[in-house]
Design a protein around this motif. Structure first.
Motif, PDB file in Angstrom:
ATOM      1  N   GLU A  43     -43.292  41.987  34.930  1.00 20.05           N
ATOM      2  CA  GLU A  43     -41.955  42.287  35.419  1.00 20.05           C
ATOM      3  C   GLU A  43     -41.772  41.838  36.857  1.00 20.05           C
ATOM      4  O   GLU A  43     -40.713  41.321  37.238  1.00 20.05           O
ATOM      5  N   TRP A  44     -42.825  42.010  37.664  1.00 22.70           N
ATOM      6  CA  TRP A  44     -42.762  41.568  39.056  1.00 22.70           C
ATOM      7  C   TRP A  44     -42.487  40.065  39.118  1.00 22.70           C
ATOM      8  O   TRP A  44     -41.685  39.596  39.920  1.00 22.70           O
ATOM      9  N   ILE A  45     -43.165  39.309  38.222  1.00 18.61           N
ATOM     10  CA  ILE A  45     -42.977  37.861  38.183  1.00 18.61           C
ATOM     11  C   ILE A  45     -41.508  37.526  37.938  1.00 18.61           C
ATOM     12  O   ILE A  45     -40.930  36.674  38.618  1.00 18.61           O
ATOM     13  N   GLN A  46     -40.894  38.237  36.976  1.00 17.61           N
ATOM     14  CA  GLN A  46     -39.461  38.002  36.690  1.00 17.61           C
ATOM     15  C   GLN A  46     -38.612  38.311  37.918  1.00 17.61           C
ATOM     16  O   GLN A  46     -37.745  37.529  38.303  1.00 17.61           O
ATOM     17  N   LEU A  61     -56.925  40.922  38.477  1.00 17.69           N
ATOM     18  CA  LEU A  61     -55.489  41.114  38.249  1.00 17.69           C
ATOM     19  C   LEU A  61     -55.185  42.574  37.912  1.00 17.69           C
ATOM     20  O   LEU A  61     -54.111  43.077  38.227  1.00 17.69           O
ATOM     21  N   GLY A  62     -56.146  43.245  37.290  1.00 14.26           N
ATOM     22  CA  GLY A  62     -55.987  44.665  36.979  1.00 14.26           C
ATOM     23  C   GLY A  62     -55.799  45.499  38.245  1.00 14.26           C
ATOM     24  O   GLY A  62     -54.948  46.391  38.321  1.00 14.26           O
ATOM     25  N   PHE A  63     -56.600  45.183  39.278  1.00 11.76           N
ATOM     26  CA  PHE A  63     -56.443  45.886  40.562  1.00 11.76           C
ATOM     27  C   PHE A  63     -55.043  45.643  41.123  1.00 11.76           C
ATOM     28  O   PHE A  63     -54.401  46.557  41.642  1.00 11.76           O
ATOM     29  N   VAL A  64     -54.597  44.396  41.028  1.00 11.54           N
ATOM     30  CA  VAL A  64     -53.295  44.028  41.588  1.00 11.54           C
ATOM     31  C   VAL A  64     -52.168  44.721  40.820  1.00 11.54           C
ATOM     32  O   VAL A  64     -51.223  45.256  41.403  1.00 11.54           O
ATOM     33  N   GLU A  65     -52.288  44.717  39.481  1.00 11.77           N
ATOM     34  CA  GLU A  65     -51.290  45.364  38.623  1.00 11.77           C
ATOM     35  C   GLU A  65     -51.034  46.801  39.064  1.00 11.77           C
ATOM     36  O   GLU A  65     -49.887  47.235  39.207  1.00 11.77           O
ATOM     37  N   ARG A  66     -52.117  47.531  39.319  1.00 16.28           N
ATOM     38  CA  ARG A  66     -51.978  48.952  39.654  1.00 16.28           C
ATOM     39  C   ARG A  66     -51.239  49.169  40.968  1.00 16.28           C
ATOM     40  O   ARG A  66     -50.668  50.226  41.199  1.00 16.28           O
ATOM     41  N   GLN A  67     -51.218  48.168  41.833  1.00 17.71           N
ATOM     42  CA  GLN A  67     -50.502  48.301  43.110  1.00 17.71           C
ATOM     43  C   GLN A  67     -48.997  48.336  42.928  1.00 17.71           C
ATOM     44  O   GLN A  67     -48.255  48.674  43.852  1.00 17.71           O
ATOM     45  N   GLY A 121     -44.743  52.206  40.037  1.00 21.61           N
ATOM     46  CA  GLY A 121     -43.548  52.830  40.603  1.00 21.61           C
ATOM     47  C   GLY A 121     -42.779  51.954  41.570  1.00 21.61           C
ATOM     48  O   GLY A 121     -41.897  52.434  42.278  1.00 21.61           O
ATOM     49  N   LYS A 122     -43.091  50.668  41.626  1.00 20.25           N
ATOM     50  CA  LYS A 122     -42.407  49.803  42.593  1.00 20.25           C
ATOM     51  C   LYS A 122     -41.889  48.533  41.931  1.00 20.25           C
ATOM     52  O   LYS A 122     -42.508  48.001  41.007  1.00 20.25           O
ATOM     53  N   LYS A 123     -40.755  48.054  42.471  1.00 19.69           N
ATOM     54  CA  LYS A 123     -40.207  46.802  41.959  1.00 19.69           C
ATOM     55  C   LYS A 123     -40.997  45.622  42.545  1.00 19.69           C
ATOM     56  O   LYS A 123     -41.325  44.665  41.851  1.00 19.69           O
ATOM     57  N   PHE A 124     -41.231  45.693  43.845  1.00 20.37           N
ATOM     58  CA  PHE A 124     -42.041  44.694  44.527  1.00 20.37           C
ATOM     59  C   PHE A 124     -43.220  45.416  45.167  1.00 20.37           C
ATOM     60  O   PHE A 124     -43.213  46.625  45.332  1.00 20.37           O
ATOM     61  N   PHE A 125     -44.251  44.644  45.564  1.00 18.44           N
ATOM     62  CA  PHE A 125     -45.394  45.246  46.253  1.00 18.44           C
ATOM     63  C   PHE A 125     -44.917  45.982  47.503  1.00 18.44           C
ATOM     64  O   PHE A 125     -45.497  46.981  47.909  1.00 18.44           O
ATOM     65  N   ASN A 126     -43.839  45.470  48.095  1.00 16.14           N
ATOM     66  CA  ASN A 126     -43.306  46.047  49.318  1.00 16.14           C
ATOM     67  C   ASN A 126     -42.339  47.200  49.066  1.00 16.14           C
ATOM     68  O   ASN A 126     -41.799  47.791  49.996  1.00 16.14           O
ATOM     69  N   GLY A 127     -42.071  47.511  47.803  1.00 16.98           N
ATOM     70  CA  GLY A 127     -41.112  48.573  47.471  1.00 16.98           C
ATOM     71  C   GLY A 127     -39.866  47.979  46.842  1.00 16.98           C
ATOM     72  O   GLY A 127     -39.953  47.243  45.859  1.00 16.98           O
ATOM     73  N   GLU A 128     -38.705  48.276  47.454  1.00 16.78           N
ATOM     74  CA  GLU A 128     -37.452  47.784  46.882  1.00 16.78           C
ATOM     75  C   GLU A 128     -37.183  46.316  47.221  1.00 16.78           C
ATOM     76  O   GLU A 128     -36.391  45.652  46.557  1.00 16.78           O
TER      77      GLU A 128
END
Lengths: 223, 231
Positions: free
Chosen positions: A184-187, A130-136, A139-146
Motif C-alpha cells: 500500500e505504501w508503494i501505491q 523487508l519484514g522489518f521495514v513492513e512493520r515500521q 498504523g501509518k500511511k507513510f514512514f513519516n506519518g501522514e
C-alpha cells in the motif's frame, strides 16, 4: 549564476531522493545530467573521493552522499520538514534510512543478480529485511506519518525500481499477502504528484537493467 | 537525570561503543555501562536491537537508540545545555558527517581488511589505509582551522568518529610493524591524536593499547576457529 545545482543521472535512485526533497520544498535549482562512463571534470572536482552522483552544489560548495544531502536540505530550508522534530523519532528515521541502504538495497540487488540456490538464499535474506521495514508502517500511511518524509525518500527506490527488477528476474519480492503495508505504501508513494512527475521512464529502466542482468547472470554458472 | 535513566550496552574494546560514552561525557551525563560478555548476547541487547543485535545501544528511559553515530547525534540533540557536538552551520555539519561516514565505510573497512590479509592483499589494504590518513590529514587542516580538534576548540562529531579508532590503530601499528600516524606525513593528526586521547571526555573510556593488543589475539584466535563468514 544559479545558487543551486544538482549533478545527477537520469536513473540514479540516490539522486532522485535529492530531486524529490528539493521539489517537496519548492526549491529552484539547475540540473546537470552526467554520463557516468564519461564523468565531467566538474563532477570529479566536486566529488573527488567517490566520483559519484548526486552532488548538490550550493553557492559553490559541494555536498555529496544522498542522505547527507537530504539532512543539509532539511536544515537549510525549513518548509515541509523531512525529519521529525523529536530527537528519538529523528534517531529512528536515521536508523531505518541507514538500514535501507546498508542492508535492504544490497539484499534486494542480490536477488536480482543471482541465480539458483544463491538466489533462493538471497530471497530469504531480502524478505527478512523487508519484514522489518513492513512493520515500521504499522498504523501509518507513510514512514513519516501522514506526509512523505526522510525515510519515505530513502526507500523511494522500492516504489519504482523494485518492480522493474522483479519483472526482469521473474521473482516477486513484495506481494500483497506477505507485505500488505509495504504494497500500500508503494501505491501511495508512487501516486504522490511530486514523486510521480520525476519518475525515470519505465521502458528506459527496463532496457538498462535488462542489460545489467544479462551481464551479471552470464558471469555465474547456474547452480 | 538519575543515573539509571541512561544506560549504554556495550563492551570496552569496541570503538563503536566508545562513541556514545564520549558524547555522554562531553555532556556530563551520568550513565550506567552494561557490559556484554564476549561471545554471547544478553536478552536486553536482543530486545533493544532486534534488527542488528549489535552494540552499542543507548537506552534512555525505556527507549533504545541504535547505531553509534546516530546515538551521538541523538545525545547532542537531547542534552542541549552541554557543549555542542555538531557545529551549528548546516554546511559544516554536512562536512563532519561526510568524513565520519568515510571513516566508517572506507577507512576502517581497509583497516579491518589489513587484520587478516596476507602478501599482496595486505600491501593493498595498507596503501588504502595510508591514503585515507592523508585525506584525513587534509580534512583536519580544513576542519580545525588551526584549532585543536576537527570540531574546533572542543571535541566534535568527527573527532569522536575517527578518534574512537585510535586504540585499534595503535594495535595495528604494533602487529604490522608499521607507523600509520607519522610526524612526517600526518603531523596534524599525530598531535590531534595525543590531544584526543588526553581529553577528559576520552581518557577513561579509551582502552590501553596493551590490553587491546591482548584482546586482539583472543579475537584473532576466535576468528580462526570460526567457520568462514557467509556474505
Amino acid at each position: 549564476m544559479a545558487e543551486l545545482k544538482l549533478f545527477r543521472t537520469w536513473s540514479s535512485r540516490f539522486a532522485l531522493r535529492v530531486v524529490w526533497a528539493l521539489n517537496l520544498k519548492g526549491i529552484q535549482y539547475d540540473t546537470i545530467f552526467e554520463d557516468l562512463s564519461n564523468k565531467s571534470s566538474l563532477l570529479l572536482q566536486y566529488n573527488p573521493i567517490y566520483k559519484k552522483v548526486p552532488v548538490l552544489v550550493h553557492n559553490g560548495k559541494p555536498l555529496v552522499e544522498s542522505l547527507l544531502i537530504l539532512e543539509y536540505i532539511d536544515e537549510t530550508w525549513k518548509q515541509t520538514p523531512l525529519l521529525p522534530e523529536d530527537p528519538s523519532e529523528r534517531a529512528t528515521a536515521r536508523f531505518w534510512a541507514k538500514f535501507g541502504d546498508d542492508k535492504v538495497l544490497l539484499s534486494v540487488w542480490n536477488v536480482f543478480i543471482k541465480q539458483g540456490k544463491d538466489q533462493e538464499e538471497a530471497i530469504v535474506t531480502a524478505q527478512e529485511n523487508l519484514g522489518f521495514v513492513e512493520r515500521q508502517l504499522t498504523g501509518k500511511k507513510f514512514f513519516n506519518g501522514e506526509t512523505i518524509g526522510f525515510v519515505d525518500l530513502a526507500f523511494g527506490w522500492l516504489a519504482n525500481l523494485l518492480s522493474v527488477w522483479e519483472e526482469i528476474c521473474g521473482v516477486t519480492l513484495i506481494d500483497h499477502e506477505k507485505f500488505p503495508m509495504l504494497s500500500e505504501w508503494i501505491q501511495n508513494f508512487a501516486g504522490a504528484p511530486i514523486i510521480k512527475e520525476s519518475w525515470p521512464p519505465r521502458d528506459k529502466l527496463i532496457t538498462k537493467y535488462q542489460a545489467l542482468h544479462e551481464v551479471y547472470t552470464s558471469k555465474e554458472a547456474p547452480k | 537525570m538519575a543515573k539509571n535513566d541512561v544506560k549504554v550496552l556495550g563492551a570496552w574494546p569496541s570503538p563503536y561503543v566508545m562513541r556514545p560514552r564520549i558524547a555522554l561525557n562531553i555532556k556530563s551525563v551520568n550513565y550506567e555501562f552494561l557490559e556484554e560478555t564476549f561471545g554471547s548476547k544478553s536478552e536486553l541487547l536482543l530486545q533493544s536491537n532486534p534488527v542488528h543485535k549489535k552494540i552499542p545501544v543507548l537506552i534512555h528511559g525505556d527507549k533504545p537508540i541504535c547505531e553509534s553515530m546516530i546515538i551521538v547525534e541523538y545525545i547532542d540533540e537531547v542534552w542541549t545545555s552541554g557543549p555542542s557536538i555538531l557545529p551549528s552551520d548546516p554546511y559544516d555539519r554536512a562536512i563532519q558527517r561526510f568524513w565520519a561516514a568515510y571513516v566508517d565505510e572506507k577507512w576502517f573497512a581497509a583497516m579491518r581488511g589489513l587484520r587478516s590479509a596476507q602478501g599482496e592483499e595486505r600491501k593493498a589494504f595498507l596503501d588504502q589505509v595510508t591514503e585515507g590518513l592523508a585525506l584525513l590529514e587534509e580534512a583536519f587542516g580544513k576542519c580545525s582551522k588551526g584549532k585543536a580538534f576537527f570540531g574546533g576548540d572542543r571535541i566534535g562529531l568527527l573527532d569522536i568518529a575517527f578518534g574512537s579508532f585510535l586504540g585499534w590503530l595503535k594495535v595495528t601499528e604494533k602487529v604490522n610493524g608499521v607507523k600509520l600516524l607519522d610526524e612526517a606525513k600526518t603531523p596534524g593528526l599525530v598531535k590531534w591524536a595525543e590531544r584526543f586521547c588526553a581529553d577528559a571526555a576520552v581518557k577513561n573510556v579509551m582502552p590501553e593499547t596493551e590490553k587491546l593488543l591482548e584482546f586482539s589475539k583472543v579475537l584473532a584466535a576466535k576468528m580462526k576457529g570460526a567457520p568462514p563468514p557467509k556474505n
